[in-house]
Design a protein around this motif. Structure first.
Motif, PDB file in Angstrom:
ATOM      1  N   MET A   1      33.873  46.021  35.573  1.00  0.00           N
ATOM      2  CA  MET A   1      32.679  45.783  36.381  1.00  0.00           C
ATOM      3  C   MET A   1      32.770  46.497  37.725  1.00  0.00           C
ATOM      4  O   MET A   1      31.778  47.043  38.221  1.00  0.00           O
ATOM      5  N   LYS A   2      33.949  46.517  38.327  1.00  0.00           N
ATOM      6  CA  LYS A   2      34.128  47.239  39.589  1.00  0.00           C
ATOM      7  C   LYS A   2      33.891  48.732  39.385  1.00  0.00           C
ATOM      8  O   LYS A   2      33.212  49.386  40.194  1.00  0.00           O
ATOM      9  N   ALA A   3      34.431  49.284  38.314  1.00  0.00           N
ATOM     10  CA  ALA A   3      34.257  50.712  38.050  1.00  0.00           C
ATOM     11  C   ALA A   3      32.789  51.060  37.808  1.00  0.00           C
ATOM     12  O   ALA A   3      32.327  52.146  38.171  1.00  0.00           O
ATOM     13  N   ALA A   4      32.061  50.117  37.189  1.00  0.00           N
ATOM     14  CA  ALA A   4      30.646  50.354  36.900  1.00  0.00           C
ATOM     15  C   ALA A   4      29.776  50.214  38.138  1.00  0.00           C
ATOM     16  O   ALA A   4      28.635  50.675  38.159  1.00  0.00           O
ATOM     17  N   GLY A   5      30.303  49.574  39.189  1.00  0.00           N
ATOM     18  CA  GLY A   5      29.566  49.393  40.430  1.00  0.00           C
ATOM     19  C   GLY A   5      28.790  48.094  40.460  1.00  0.00           C
ATOM     20  O   GLY A   5      28.484  47.498  39.436  1.00  0.00           O
ATOM     21  N   GLY A   6      28.476  47.663  41.676  1.00  0.00           N
ATOM     22  CA  GLY A   6      27.660  46.466  41.835  1.00  0.00           C
ATOM     23  C   GLY A   6      28.402  45.173  41.607  1.00  0.00           C
ATOM     24  O   GLY A   6      27.781  44.161  41.274  1.00  0.00           O
ATOM     25  N   LEU A   7      29.716  45.163  41.796  1.00  0.00           N
ATOM     26  CA  LEU A   7      30.476  43.921  41.661  1.00  0.00           C
ATOM     27  C   LEU A   7      30.365  43.155  42.979  1.00  0.00           C
ATOM     28  O   LEU A   7      30.846  43.618  44.022  1.00  0.00           O
ATOM     29  N   ASP A   8      29.741  41.987  42.951  1.00  0.00           N
ATOM     30  CA  ASP A   8      29.421  41.246  44.171  1.00  0.00           C
ATOM     31  C   ASP A   8      30.293  40.013  44.381  1.00  0.00           C
ATOM     32  O   ASP A   8      29.952  39.134  45.180  1.00  0.00           O
ATOM     33  N   MET A   9      31.399  39.915  43.679  1.00  0.00           N
ATOM     34  CA  MET A   9      32.324  38.797  43.870  1.00  0.00           C
ATOM     35  C   MET A   9      33.747  39.330  43.795  1.00  0.00           C
ATOM     36  O   MET A   9      34.025  40.268  43.035  1.00  0.00           O
ATOM     37  N   ARG A  10      34.639  38.748  44.561  1.00  0.00           N
ATOM     38  CA  ARG A  10      36.048  39.169  44.545  1.00  0.00           C
ATOM     39  C   ARG A  10      36.809  38.412  43.453  1.00  0.00           C
ATOM     40  O   ARG A  10      36.565  37.229  43.233  1.00  0.00           O
ATOM     41  N   PHE A  11      37.739  39.113  42.832  1.00  0.00           N
ATOM     42  CA  PHE A  11      38.543  38.526  41.758  1.00  0.00           C
ATOM     43  C   PHE A  11      40.027  38.715  42.062  1.00  0.00           C
ATOM     44  O   PHE A  11      40.475  39.818  42.384  1.00  0.00           O
ATOM     45  N   TYR A  12      40.774  37.604  41.986  1.00  0.00           N
ATOM     46  CA  TYR A  12      42.232  37.686  41.914  1.00  0.00           C
ATOM     47  C   TYR A  12      42.570  37.287  40.484  1.00  0.00           C
ATOM     48  O   TYR A  12      42.501  36.112  40.117  1.00  0.00           O
ATOM     49  N   ALA A  13      42.890  38.275  39.661  1.00  0.00           N
ATOM     50  CA  ALA A  13      43.042  38.064  38.225  1.00  0.00           C
ATOM     51  C   ALA A  13      44.517  37.969  37.856  1.00  0.00           C
ATOM     52  O   ALA A  13      45.239  38.965  37.860  1.00  0.00           O
ATOM     53  N   MET A  14      44.962  36.761  37.540  1.00  0.00           N
ATOM     54  CA  MET A  14      46.320  36.571  37.045  1.00  0.00           C
ATOM     55  C   MET A  14      46.380  36.929  35.557  1.00  0.00           C
ATOM     56  O   MET A  14      45.352  37.003  34.880  1.00  0.00           O
ATOM     57  N   THR A  15      47.589  37.126  35.077  1.00  0.00           N
ATOM     58  CA  THR A  15      47.792  37.500  33.677  1.00  0.00           C
ATOM     59  C   THR A  15      48.910  36.632  33.089  1.00  0.00           C
ATOM     60  O   THR A  15      49.636  35.967  33.830  1.00  0.00           O
ATOM     61  N   PRO A  16      49.068  36.622  31.759  1.00  0.00           N
ATOM     62  CA  PRO A  16      50.065  35.733  31.145  1.00  0.00           C
ATOM     63  C   PRO A  16      51.487  36.028  31.604  1.00  0.00           C
ATOM     64  O   PRO A  16      51.903  37.189  31.659  1.00  0.00           O
ATOM     65  N   LEU A  17      52.238  34.971  31.888  1.00  0.00           N
ATOM     66  CA  LEU A  17      53.623  35.132  32.337  1.00  0.00           C
ATOM     67  C   LEU A  17      54.454  35.886  31.307  1.00  0.00           C
ATOM     68  O   LEU A  17      55.289  36.715  31.666  1.00  0.00           O
ATOM     69  N   SER A  18      54.219  35.602  30.036  1.00  0.00           N
ATOM     70  CA  SER A  18      55.020  36.264  28.999  1.00  0.00           C
ATOM     71  C   SER A  18      54.813  37.772  28.984  1.00  0.00           C
ATOM     72  O   SER A  18      55.642  38.512  28.454  1.00  0.00           O
ATOM     73  N   ASP A  19      53.717  38.243  29.584  1.00  0.00           N
ATOM     74  CA  ASP A  19      53.412  39.679  29.629  1.00  0.00           C
ATOM     75  C   ASP A  19      53.767  40.300  30.970  1.00  0.00           C
ATOM     76  O   ASP A  19      53.211  41.341  31.352  1.00  0.00           O
ATOM     77  N   TRP A  20      54.696  39.698  31.701  1.00  0.00           N
ATOM     78  CA  TRP A  20      54.996  40.196  33.039  1.00  0.00           C
ATOM     79  C   TRP A  20      55.412  41.667  33.037  1.00  0.00           C
ATOM     80  O   TRP A  20      55.072  42.411  33.984  1.00  0.00           O
ATOM     81  N   ALA A  21      56.119  42.112  32.009  1.00  0.00           N
ATOM     82  CA  ALA A  21      56.572  43.513  31.972  1.00  0.00           C
ATOM     83  C   ALA A  21      55.384  44.462  31.827  1.00  0.00           C
ATOM     84  O   ALA A  21      55.369  45.566  32.403  1.00  0.00           O
ATOM     85  N   LYS A  22      54.376  44.057  31.061  1.00  0.00           N
ATOM     86  CA  LYS A  22      53.146  44.857  30.926  1.00  0.00           C
ATOM     87  C   LYS A  22      52.458  44.985  32.278  1.00  0.00           C
ATOM     88  O   LYS A  22      51.999  46.068  32.661  1.00  0.00           O
ATOM     89  N   LEU A  23      52.390  43.880  33.016  1.00  0.00           N
ATOM     90  CA  LEU A  23      51.784  43.919  34.339  1.00  0.00           C
ATOM     91  C   LEU A  23      52.609  44.788  35.283  1.00  0.00           C
ATOM     92  O   LEU A  23      52.051  45.527  36.104  1.00  0.00           O
ATOM     93  N   ALA A  24      53.933  44.716  35.169  1.00  0.00           N
ATOM     94  CA  ALA A  24      54.796  45.525  36.028  1.00  0.00           C
ATOM     95  C   ALA A  24      54.525  47.014  35.832  1.00  0.00           C
ATOM     96  O   ALA A  24      54.536  47.793  36.796  1.00  0.00           O
ATOM     97  N   ALA A  25      54.272  47.416  34.590  1.00  0.00           N
ATOM     98  CA  ALA A  25      53.976  48.822  34.323  1.00  0.00           C
ATOM     99  C   ALA A  25      52.656  49.235  34.978  1.00  0.00           C
ATOM    100  O   ALA A  25      52.536  50.352  35.507  1.00  0.00           O
ATOM    101  N   ILE A  26      51.673  48.349  34.953  1.00  0.00           N
ATOM    102  CA  ILE A  26      50.383  48.644  35.585  1.00  0.00           C
ATOM    103  C   ILE A  26      50.545  48.761  37.094  1.00  0.00           C
ATOM    104  O   ILE A  26      50.003  49.674  37.736  1.00  0.00           O
ATOM    105  N   VAL A  27      51.307  47.833  37.680  1.00  0.00           N
ATOM    106  CA  VAL A  27      51.532  47.863  39.124  1.00  0.00           C
ATOM    107  C   VAL A  27      52.267  49.132  39.534  1.00  0.00           C
ATOM    108  O   VAL A  27      51.951  49.749  40.560  1.00  0.00           O
ATOM    109  N   ALA A  28      53.250  49.540  38.738  1.00  0.00           N
ATOM    110  CA  ALA A  28      54.007  50.746  39.054  1.00  0.00           C
ATOM    111  C   ALA A  28      53.105  51.973  39.068  1.00  0.00           C
ATOM    112  O   ALA A  28      53.295  52.901  39.862  1.00  0.00           O
ATOM    113  N   GLU A  29      52.092  51.973  38.220  1.00  0.00           N
ATOM    114  CA  GLU A  29      51.201  53.136  38.111  1.00  0.00           C
ATOM    115  C   GLU A  29      50.004  53.053  39.061  1.00  0.00           C
ATOM    116  O   GLU A  29      49.590  54.070  39.627  1.00  0.00           O
TER     117      GLU A  29
END
Length: 561
Positions: A271-299
């Motif tokens: 939605m942010k990429a498409a534009g017009g996102l009018d609310m802020r999001f802090y999006a958590m992700t599953p703990l078991s997938d922490w390594a997947k999130l770490a890869a995203i953060v690194a990039e």
């Protein structure tokens, strides 16, 4: 509009602020820029959220951030091009943050049947019969919000609805999101038969003959729901935009999604990429997938002020309503159980240490007293193992606490992410589950606050309404929904309205790591604010939920009203 460099903005703010130490906000010249302001909002009663009773009368905004507080300070930065908006004496508060929503799940239910009003088997059946009649062939019905305590406590079964939904698959969740009822058409569609084995961390409900009743709890619920065909990305985003519109109409400018899936994470980014996102999001992700999130953060890093990530969530036990929350003592109305753990404790300990070492915020769902004690101990062990840092770990719900647990939140720096509406909802029947003694430290909002703990408020939407006013009323009055506790259910836990507002403001900013940008109206903060038709800080508490939002603003731009 060109954004002013934030570091420059804050430096200028600090210089001006130093000149005004000790002055009231109404007279303080808190300049955030040497240039003119874009907009001045005047003639208002502005609760800045910087303290319990810190008010001012005008707000100057430049490049989406607060530049000045107070009429004189704002006017001193005006130019012929400055826009002036007269708020006609209305109350202004910082934009509110709902710290616990299941946003994608809840948004998808906006066009689905609601069973919250069903007070009998007949009403339950009639609602789904009507929805099935209007549904397209093969369309799944996935609303819910049913509450078996509304009709005496007995669980529904697929036999209640099979006759009126013979060709419509139905999967409707209990309002606490810990149980689902499926009809026979749904079970057939996903390939589930009576021979289904038990699911670790969950409960498969069967009748006396061993036949599936259609009810699945916790991990078993997740198992069957995962087999339902997923909607398209476009459908998810369209539903979420409806959820955003609803939230803005309630004064919510930011949500925290304690995710046990990646749905909201991906949708918010799209939605942010498409534009017009009018609310802020802090999006958590599953703990078991922490390594997947770490890869995203690194990039990619951890996002920006509009869409952020960096928290990992896990569900440890179940819920009070489903009798799956983990307690030291058995349930009063079912002595055969003390509750369950949804996630294996050894796995959770390992994931905590790994995700924490990677620098992520840890968030755990814990309802029962034993569950909360175990999670607090795990968090303490994790901190010892990995060394000191600014963790801001969270326990979501922190619902039923042992007496010794209350002080540990402050001692360990663990945030209590709580939902006030649950207290006035569960308070109707909770004594039947666990008795009076354990309820003395249930929903202990004031005790947590008094102990020095960080507390933030949320709704748990769709479990409760996406409406901070219902949360404020619940926190300050604690009158149960059945009206049987007019003086407050365990009234010593009632909160002052200013403290309750802070839990939607500065408390939320701290809990989400955005306190430098959101949660209060101070020079340098983002100009996210709400204009109300009533003064929430002075109106009768019993009328709080009658107030209405006149306008919601994000970075000085009106997004609702």
């Amino acid at each position: 509009m060109t954004r002013l460099d934030r570091r420059t903005l804050l430096a200028r703010t600090a210089t001006a602020g130093a000149l005004a130490v000790g002055l009231d906000w109404t007279t303080q010249s808190a300049l955030a820029t040497s240039g003119p302001v874009d907009t001045i909002f005047t003639n208002a009663r502005i609760w800045t959220g910087e303290g319990r009773r810190v008010f001012t009368d005008a707000l100057g905004v430049v490049n989406g951030r607060v530049a000045a507080l107070g009429r004189e300070a704002a006017q001193s930065l005006a130019s012929p091009r400055t826009r002036r908006i007269d708020l006609e004496g209305a109350l202004v508060t910082p934009g509110l943050t709902d710290c616990h929503v299941h946003f994608t799940l809840a948004s998808a239910t906006l066009d689905q049947p609601s069973l919250r009003t069903a007070r009998s088997r007949e009403a339950f059946t009639a609602i789904l019969a009507g929805a099935a009649k209007d549904a397209a062939p093969g369309q799944w019905l996935q609303g819910g919000n049913w509450d078996n305590d509304s009709w005496g406590g007995g669980l529904p079964t697929r036999d209640w609805i099979d006759a009126v939904t013979p060709h419509t698959p139905v999967a409707v969740v209990r309002y606490d999101l810990h149980m689902v009822l499926m009809n026979s058409a749904a079970l057939q569609a996903i390939g589930i038969a009576d021979g289904l084995a038990d699911i670790p961390g969950g409960v498969v409900v069967r009748d006396a003959a061993g036949r599936l009743t259609g009810v699945f709890k916790d991990a078993a619920k997740d198992f069957v729901l995962a087999r339902i065909p997923v909607p398209t990305e476009d459908a998810i985003d369209a539903a979420n935009r409806k959820g955003i519109a609803l939230g803005l109409s309630k004064g919510i400018t930011q949500v925290h999604e304690p995710g046990i899936s990646w749905d909201t994470f991906h949708s918010a980014r799209r939605m942010k990429a498409a534009g017009g996102l009018d609310m802020r999001f802090y999006a958590m992700t599953p703990l078991s997938d922490w390594a997947k999130l770490a890869a995203i953060v690194a990039e990619e890093g951890r996002g920006d002020t509009l869409v952020r990530w960096g928290g990992c969530k896990v569900v440890f036990d179940g819920s009070l309503g489903s009798r799956t929350a983990l307690f030291y003592a058995p349930y009063f109305d079912d002595p055969s159980t003390r509750g369950i753990t949804v996630t294996d404790e050894a796995d959770m300990r390992r994931w905590f240490r790994e995700a924490d070492k990677a620098g992520f915020q840890l968030s755990a769902h814990a309802i029962g007293d034993e569950a909360n004690d175990i999670v607090l101990a795990m968090l303490a062990d994790t901190a010892t193992a990995n060394g000191p840092r600014d963790r801001r770990s969270r326990i979501e719900h922190a619902q039923h606490l042992s007496p010794g647990a209350i002080g540990r939140f402050a001692e360990q720096g663990v945030i209590a992410s709580v939902q006030p509406y649950h207290a006035i909802d569960d308070g109707r029947w909770a004594v039947r589950r666990i008795g009076t003694k354990r309820l003395e430290t249930t929903y202990a909002f004031q005790s947590l606050l008094a102990s020095g703990a960080r507390v933030c408020f949320g709704s748990d939407w769709p479990v409760a309404p996406l409406d901070p006013l219902t949360g404020l009323k619940a926190a300050t009055l604690r009158e149960t929904l059945d009206g049987k506790n007019p003086d407050g259910w365990f009234p010593r836990q009632r909160m002052d309205i200013h403290d309750a507002l802070l839990c939607y403001g500065k408390g939320a900013g701290w809990a989400g790591g955005s306190e430098q940008d959101t949660g209060s109206l101070a020079p340098g903060r983002l100009a996210d604010f709400v204009v109300w038709d009533s003064d929430l800080t002075t109106m009768p508490l019993e009328k709080l939920d009658t107030a209405r939002v006149l306008g919601t603003w994000l970075e000085g731009r009106q997004v609702y009203g």
